[in-house]
Structures are given as C-alpha cells and as structure tokens.
Design a protein around this motif. Sequence first.
Motif, PDB file in Angstrom:
ATOM      1  N   LYS A  76     -13.248  12.907  -6.734  1.00 42.35           N
ATOM      2  CA  LYS A  76     -12.018  13.713  -6.608  1.00 42.35           C
ATOM      3  C   LYS A  76     -11.717  14.038  -5.141  1.00 42.35           C
ATOM      4  O   LYS A  76     -11.461  15.185  -4.778  1.00 42.35           O
ATOM      5  N   LEU A  77     -11.752  13.008  -4.316  1.00 42.11           N
ATOM      6  CA  LEU A  77     -11.485  13.198  -2.893  1.00 42.11           C
ATOM      7  C   LEU A  77      -9.999  13.459  -2.679  1.00 42.11           C
ATOM      8  O   LEU A  77      -9.156  12.925  -3.386  1.00 42.11           O
ATOM      9  N   ASN A  78      -9.701  14.293  -1.701  1.00 40.57           N
ATOM     10  CA  ASN A  78      -8.333  14.682  -1.396  1.00 40.57           C
ATOM     11  C   ASN A  78      -8.119  14.526   0.103  1.00 40.57           C
ATOM     12  O   ASN A  78      -8.775  15.202   0.886  1.00 40.57           O
ATOM     13  N   ILE A  79      -7.206  13.645   0.494  1.00 42.63           N
ATOM     14  CA  ILE A  79      -6.934  13.465   1.921  1.00 42.63           C
ATOM     15  C   ILE A  79      -5.752  14.307   2.380  1.00 42.63           C
ATOM     16  O   ILE A  79      -5.322  14.208   3.515  1.00 42.63           O
ATOM     17  N   GLY A  80      -5.250  15.150   1.491  1.00 41.25           N
ATOM     18  CA  GLY A  80      -4.161  16.049   1.844  1.00 41.25           C
ATOM     19  C   GLY A  80      -2.836  15.573   1.300  1.00 41.25           C
ATOM     20  O   GLY A  80      -2.643  14.389   1.027  1.00 41.25           O
ATOM     21  N   ASP A  81      -1.929  16.496   1.141  1.00 43.53           N
ATOM     22  CA  ASP A  81      -0.608  16.171   0.606  1.00 43.53           C
ATOM     23  C   ASP A  81       0.237  15.387   1.592  1.00 43.53           C
ATOM     24  O   ASP A  81       1.114  14.624   1.194  1.00 43.53           O
ATOM     25  N   GLU A  82      -0.030  15.580   2.893  1.00 45.79           N
ATOM     26  CA  GLU A  82       0.808  14.901   3.880  1.00 45.79           C
ATOM     27  C   GLU A  82       0.366  13.461   4.125  1.00 45.79           C
ATOM     28  O   GLU A  82       1.159  12.631   4.551  1.00 45.79           O
ATOM     29  N   TYR A  83      -0.881  13.125   3.839  1.00 43.84           N
ATOM     30  CA  TYR A  83      -1.380  11.767   4.065  1.00 43.84           C
ATOM     31  C   TYR A  83      -1.209  10.888   2.831  1.00 43.84           C
ATOM     32  O   TYR A  83      -1.339  11.348   1.703  1.00 43.84           O
ATOM     33  N   LEU A  84      -0.956   9.619   3.075  1.00 47.16           N
ATOM     34  CA  LEU A  84      -0.929   8.598   2.032  1.00 47.16           C
ATOM     35  C   LEU A  84      -2.083   7.644   2.287  1.00 47.16           C
ATOM     36  O   LEU A  84      -2.481   7.438   3.427  1.00 47.16           O
ATOM     37  N   PRO A 112       4.816   7.144   8.363  1.00 52.09           N
ATOM     38  CA  PRO A 112       4.059   8.243   8.965  1.00 52.09           C
ATOM     39  C   PRO A 112       2.882   8.695   8.100  1.00 52.09           C
ATOM     40  O   PRO A 112       2.961   8.688   6.875  1.00 52.09           O
ATOM     41  N   LEU A 113       1.798   9.073   8.772  1.00 53.69           N
ATOM     42  CA  LEU A 113       0.625   9.693   8.172  1.00 53.69           C
ATOM     43  C   LEU A 113       0.019   8.880   7.028  1.00 53.69           C
ATOM     44  O   LEU A 113      -0.014   9.299   5.882  1.00 53.69           O
ATOM     45  N   GLU A 116       2.200  10.645  13.042  1.00 58.08           N
ATOM     46  CA  GLU A 116       3.207  11.449  12.358  1.00 58.08           C
ATOM     47  C   GLU A 116       4.606  10.869  12.518  1.00 58.08           C
ATOM     48  O   GLU A 116       5.435  10.949  11.621  1.00 58.08           O
ATOM     49  N   ARG A 117       4.871  10.277  13.653  1.00 58.88           N
ATOM     50  CA  ARG A 117       6.202   9.712  13.905  1.00 58.88           C
ATOM     51  C   ARG A 117       6.248   8.202  13.675  1.00 58.88           C
ATOM     52  O   ARG A 117       7.156   7.525  14.143  1.00 58.88           O
ATOM     53  N   GLY A 118       5.262   7.690  12.963  1.00 59.91           N
ATOM     54  CA  GLY A 118       5.237   6.263  12.650  1.00 59.91           C
ATOM     55  C   GLY A 118       4.465   5.466  13.680  1.00 59.91           C
ATOM     56  O   GLY A 118       4.016   5.987  14.697  1.00 59.91           O
ATOM     57  N   GLY A 119       4.305   4.211  13.410  1.00 60.60           N
ATOM     58  CA  GLY A 119       3.520   3.332  14.268  1.00 60.60           C
ATOM     59  C   GLY A 119       2.053   3.408  13.868  1.00 60.60           C
ATOM     60  O   GLY A 119       1.534   4.490  13.632  1.00 60.60           O
ATOM     61  N   HIS A 120       1.403   2.257  13.770  1.00 64.01           N
ATOM     62  CA  HIS A 120       0.009   2.248  13.340  1.00 64.01           C
ATOM     63  C   HIS A 120      -0.922   1.849  14.477  1.00 64.01           C
ATOM     64  O   HIS A 120      -0.492   1.257  15.458  1.00 64.01           O
ATOM     65  N   PHE A 121      -2.181   2.207  14.320  1.00 63.91           N
ATOM     66  CA  PHE A 121      -3.212   1.698  15.209  1.00 63.91           C
ATOM     67  C   PHE A 121      -4.440   1.365  14.371  1.00 63.91           C
ATOM     68  O   PHE A 121      -4.746   2.041  13.396  1.00 63.91           O
TER      69      PHE A 121
END
Length: 84
Positions: free
Chosen positions: A14-22, A32-33, A51-56
């Motif tokens: 039941k891991l949770n990475i947060g509501d803001e992360y996908l 983002p995120l 947060e503003r997009g773009g990956h690394f």
Amino acid sequence: MTKQEFLQRYKDEKLNIGDEYLMVLDAITDEPLVLGCVYNQGKWKVFETRERGGHFVMKEMDNESEAFVFFYEIVLSQHKIQSN
C-alpha cells in the motif's frame, strides 16, 4: 524484481507516492510530477519530471530487475516522505 513483481509489491505494501505524483511505467513523459521506470531505446530508465514539465533520467540500466529494485527504493523514499 520484474515490473509485475514491483506492481504486486507496490499494491501489497500500500505504498503512496502522494496525490501530486503520478507513476508511469510504459513510456517516458514530460507531464509534471511523474516518477517512472520504462524500457526505452534498449535500456531500462528510471526518470522523474519536474513540476513544470520536462524529464530527467536518474539512472539507466541494462537489467529489468536492477531497474525495478532501484525504482522501488525511490518509490519507498517518496512513500516515507508522504507518511510523515
């Protein structure tokens, strides 16, 4: 661990990475995120987006098991942050 083993462990613990992360496991995205682990251009890539997009790419590996063990540690770390 394989992708399927990771998904089962993620569900069982039941891991949770947060509501803001996908979490994305099928393609690199610039949404983002996002935390992700995908097979891309012959390598397993663990990546994050800002947060503003773009990956690394945090790490590239040849082996699926190594990639998902590393990704599990990232997800577990994010879960611990969310739990506090």
